[in-house]
Design an enzyme around this catalytic site. Structure first.
Site, mmCIF file in Angstrom:
data_model
loop_
_atom_site.group_PDB
_atom_site.id
_atom_site.type_symbol
_atom_site.label_atom_id
_atom_site.label_comp_id
_atom_site.label_asym_id
_atom_site.label_seq_id
_atom_site.Cartn_x
_atom_site.Cartn_y
_atom_site.Cartn_z
ATOM 1 N N LYS A 121 99.846 -0.473 69.869
ATOM 2 C CA LYS A 121 99.861 -2.170 70.247
ATOM 3 C C LYS A 121 100.089 -2.656 68.754
ATOM 4 O O LYS A 121 100.488 -3.844 68.675
ATOM 5 C CB LYS A 121 98.380 -2.433 70.787
ATOM 6 N N ARG A 122 99.676 -2.074 67.748
ATOM 7 C CA ARG A 122 99.543 -2.630 66.471
ATOM 8 C C ARG A 122 101.102 -2.728 65.856
ATOM 9 O O ARG A 122 101.478 -3.849 65.344
ATOM 10 C CB ARG A 122 98.709 -1.976 65.417
#
Ligand code: GLU
Length: 493
Positions: free
Chosen positions: A246-247
């Site tokens: 997600k990052r």
């Protein structure tokens, strides 16, 4: 096969991830293929990490992708009673024991190099339920086998399985318990989900069988002797073959929607992440996906989520739309003010068009639309292709100016000639092309070289939609005004 019942069971802890999109899609395709039921179940027992807006995000993203559930959304938060009943029944039948060990205490007792996990310290202590976590007493011998359609038989040795927690000290059920109680109650026949959940499958099987035992004497529980069929889908990885994060990676379905990917393109692309339609075709209509989708053909090696390939596919889908459909679908990007005023959806995270909303002219856009449709990769590219028309002055792009005007010794003369010719020429794309061609010939330039300074003077950039069609749409007065203005600037430098 009897009509299957499948579920997509996301935890609402963040944006809707493309991996979740793939999982939902495989469940949905499988249900559609076999005339089954597709259930949406929101696994929202983790009150600290769940947020209502993420639930809405899930429901909206699924509707956008055209995968509306046949049942649900059910919410685990509404089923607390049922989990409590399961915990009571398992406790009464001796499958659980209470434990008051802290994580630190367990760690302190675990010798280095030993398998991490719980050591069974409280098994024989006979602690009372109240105020303690409850652990499932796992067998010490034998194996638990997960029969997985994608990965074959996966064997877990019971001695390596720790006595896992099924309820926290405050009584809240843990994921694995709520998940399996629901799968039983909802008569799920196939559990199709990401492979990171494979390690929880043997635990689920132990609970499932324990509840089957309970069902022999307790009418509140239905015997569900057939375990669901498992299908753990391959992980999605990025270009470096690392698990999508997600990052690091662009994984939010919402952001693809806001950039202007078409749902049918994203859906088609997601379908390829672990499975191939027959004949190796990649761009495949939905009916063909449904007709052919086969769980047993799903591949177990990691699938590369290739944004470039997705973007390419999106372009192909865009090109296939009729101009009318294209105009319809691009509206939220080129005229968000009108769309918003009419209560329709606009891309929340996309930058608004660079022109004042009142300068947008739908009729003019309609004339440019076929040219734009040929050139965009995503709908969100459209404003950047037509901004020069709706802004009162062309946008300034330093590199373009330097290349085609500032750094071209013949540019001033060419623009002068163009002004001279465009004052009189018939105002149509083909006449403008001929006129520019003639100017170029006199200057010893091919058409492409001759039109570059004109393009930058009028549109601000070296690239964009076809020039002569754009000039035709802008109109003689405006084109002349821009050419004269550019000439002044060019002479001043
Ligand atoms: N709620 C779980 C998750 O989002 C999925 C559970 C399942 O599909 O069994 O990771």
């Amino acid at each position: 096969m009897a009509a299957p019942r499948v579920r997509f069971a996301p935890s609402p802890t963040g944006f809707f991830h493309v991996g979740s999109g793939r999982t939902a899609l495989y469940n949905w395709l499988f249900a559609r293929r076999h005339g089954g039921v597709f259930i949406l179940r929101i696994e929202d027992t983790d009150t600290e990490r769940n947020r209502e807006e993420w639930v809405e995000g899930i429901v909206e993203a699924m509707a956008w992708l055209g995968m509306e559930p046949d049942e649900g959304p059910y919410r685990q938060s509404a089923r607390a009673e049922r989990y409590r009943a399961a915990i009571d029944a398992l406790w009464d039948s001796g499958y659980l024991y209470a434990c008051d060990c802290t994580r630190e205490a367990v760690q302190a007792r675990t010798p280095e190099h030993a398998t991490p996990g719980y050591d069974g310290f409280c098994r024989e202590r006979g602690l009372s339920r109240e105020g303690n976590a409850l652990r499932f007493l796992t067998p010490d011998v034998g194996d638990t086998q997960v029969h997985d359609v994608v990965r074959g038989a996966v064997t877990f040795r019971n001695e390596t399985m720790e006595d896992f927690v099924v309820a926290r000290s405050n009584g809240e059920p843990l994921f694995v318990l709520a998940n399996i109680v629901d799968d039983r109650d909802m008569r799920i026949t196939h559990v199709i989900r990401g492979e990171e959940l494979l390690p929880s499958a043997p635990k689920a099987i132990l609970i499932w069988r324990a509840l089957d035992e309970v069902a022999k004497t307790d009418a509140a529980w239905r015997a569900a002797n057939d375990l669901p069929v498992w299908a753990h889908l391959p992980t999605l990885v990025n270009e470096q073959r690392k698990k999508l994060s997600k990052r690091r990676d662009p994984v939010a379905v919402e952001s693809y929607r806001d950039q202007g990917y078409l749902p049918e393109a994203l859906r088609n692309y997601l379908a390829l992440l672990g499975w191939s339609p027959p004949g190796g075709e990649e761009k495949v209509p939905l009916e063909v996906l449904i007709e052919n989708f086969a769980l047993e053909e799903v591949n177990h090696s990691p699938a590369f989520f290739d944004v470039k390939k997705l973007t390419h596919m999106n372009g192909e889908y865009l090109r296939e739309l009729s101009v009318g459909e294209f105009v319809e679908r691009v509206r939220p990007w080129v005229d968000p003010a009108t769309e918003r005023a009419a209560g329709r959806w606009v891309p929340g995270t996309a930058a608004p068009p660079p022109w004042p909303p009142e300068c947008f002219d739908a009729g003019v856009f309609l004339r440019l639309a076929p040219l734009v449709q040929e050139r965009v990769a995503v709908l969100g590219d459209a404003p950047g292709l037509v901004d020069f028309v709706f802004l009162s002055d062309p946008p300034f792009d330093e590199t373009s100016w330097a290349k085609a005007i500032g750094g071209d010794a013949g540019a001033v003369a060419l623009i002068e000639d163009a002004i001279g010719a465009f004052e009189h020429t018939e105002w149509s794309a083909s006449a403008l092309r001929d006129a520019t061609s003639a100017i170029g010939e006199r200057a010893g330039r091919k058409l492409a070289k001759a039109q570059a300074p004109i393009r930058v003077a009028v549109t601000g950039r070296t690239v964009g939609p076809p020039l002569f069609e754009s000039l035709e749409v802008l109109g003689r007065d405006e084109v002349l005004r821009r050419l004269r203005r550019a000439l002044e600037c060019a002479r001043a430098t």
